[in-house]
Write a protein that holds these residues in place. Structure first.
Motif, mmCIF file in Angstrom:
data_model
loop_
_atom_site.group_PDB
_atom_site.id
_atom_site.type_symbol
_atom_site.label_atom_id
_atom_site.label_comp_id
_atom_site.label_asym_id
_atom_site.label_seq_id
_atom_site.Cartn_x
_atom_site.Cartn_y
_atom_site.Cartn_z
ATOM 1 N N ALA A 1 -0.466 6.753 5.487
ATOM 2 C CA ALA A 1 -1.610 7.612 5.821
ATOM 3 C C ALA A 1 -2.450 7.860 4.565
ATOM 4 N N SER A 2 -1.764 8.035 3.436
ATOM 5 C CA SER A 2 -2.461 8.261 2.175
ATOM 6 C C SER A 2 -3.309 7.047 1.800
ATOM 7 N N ALA A 3 -2.708 5.850 1.909
ATOM 8 C CA ALA A 3 -3.438 4.619 1.596
ATOM 9 C C ALA A 3 -4.600 4.429 2.574
ATOM 10 N N ALA A 4 -4.361 4.755 3.845
ATOM 11 C CA ALA A 4 -5.421 4.633 4.851
ATOM 12 C C ALA A 4 -6.565 5.588 4.519
ATOM 13 N N LEU B 1 0.836 -1.209 0.000
ATOM 14 C CA LEU B 1 0.000 0.000 0.000
ATOM 15 C C LEU B 1 0.869 1.257 0.000
ATOM 16 N N LEU B 2 1.964 1.217 0.745
ATOM 17 C CA LEU B 2 2.887 2.358 0.793
ATOM 18 C C LEU B 2 3.452 2.644 -0.600
ATOM 19 N N HIS B 3 3.855 1.588 -1.304
ATOM 20 C CA HIS B 3 4.406 1.786 -2.645
ATOM 21 C C HIS B 3 3.333 2.316 -3.601
ATOM 22 N N TRP B 4 2.132 1.788 -3.472
ATOM 23 C CA TRP B 4 1.036 2.279 -4.304
ATOM 24 C C TRP B 4 0.859 3.793 -4.099
ATOM 25 N N ALA B 5 0.887 4.218 -2.850
ATOM 26 C CA ALA B 5 0.691 5.635 -2.547
ATOM 27 C C ALA B 5 1.877 6.473 -3.044
#
Lengths: 154, 154
Positions: free
Chosen positions: B17-20, A99-103
């Motif tokens: 935080a962005s993904a969340a 998810l971090l990489h996606w963001a």
């Protein structure tokens, strides 16, 4: 989330519904992030997240009940507790990094960049999600999902 | 989610935080799942998710505004629309599969199992999250996160 807003899927619940049930709350994902960042104490989480103490207490209780966090006493009289990831909580690491990489790719302006250094290979890195069998990156056009009720998909 | 419940982190926002912010809602993750299952139409989503039409309409609007879904007209007079994943939406696939595998391992009793068949290698599979450089599985004990504000971590 009010009960009326809970998924009551006509499609039977699956693992994604389960993950959504566990992580489908903005604060929960941020609390898990803090744990991966090495934060264990209630006061540190309050400060880092700017979260209301009552909300944090409720989310931590839920994460302990779900088996993602363990509540450990680190001081007696008065008893003080800290929260550490269980093996099940730690296993969320890959998904969180994905998810971090996606963001980082799709929402670069949102926030500050977290640099990840992979110590075994000594390189800065990001997560790639691959097939457990052939180790090629997974692409939705190349994966067939065999669902409990295939008639509900096109 | 009410404004008082929004993360307003003392730690500056990062990609997690962005993904969340994007996925931190149980319905949103389930709507994205439906899209990966090939569902495009409002009525099919209502049926598969048992979601209130008003709630679904609001979430779809948000996902279009976030750039994860595209709203496409597939019929004129009256105009009917369907929702398809954008490239940014499709790129959530790896993270969703990583969450699915986590749930299969740690919450096996929750719901029905989704079998994933990887067509290029012709095997049933699950997601593994690896280092983009050395392709070894990422373990939290082997990754150093270099944060904007390292003083907030132990």
């Amino acid at each position: 989330m009010p009960a009326s807003n809970q998924p009551t899927a006509a499609r039977p619940p699956d693992g994604i519904a389960s993950a959504a049930h566990v992580l489908g709350d903005r604060w929960t994902m941020l609390i898990i992030r803090e744990c991966f960042y090495g934060i264990r104490r209630f006061g540190d989480m309050v400060r880092n997240l700017g979260i209301a103490r009552k909300v944090l207490a409720a989310r931590l209780k839920e994460l302990v009940e779900l088996g993602l966090l363990e509540r450990r006493r680190y001081r007696r009289d008065p008893d003080w507790y800290e929260y550490v990831l269980t093996p099940a909580g730690r296993d969320l690491y890959g998904a969180i990094l994905a998810l971090l990489h996606w963001a980082d790719v799709h929402r670069p302006a949102f926030g500050e960049r977290v640099r990840l250094h992979h110590m075994p290979c000594d390189h800065d890195t990001h997560a790639v999600v691959v097939c457990a069998v052939c180790r090629q990156e997974l692409d939705p056009r190349e994966v067939e999902a065999r669902l409990p009720h295939p008639t509900t998909t096109e």
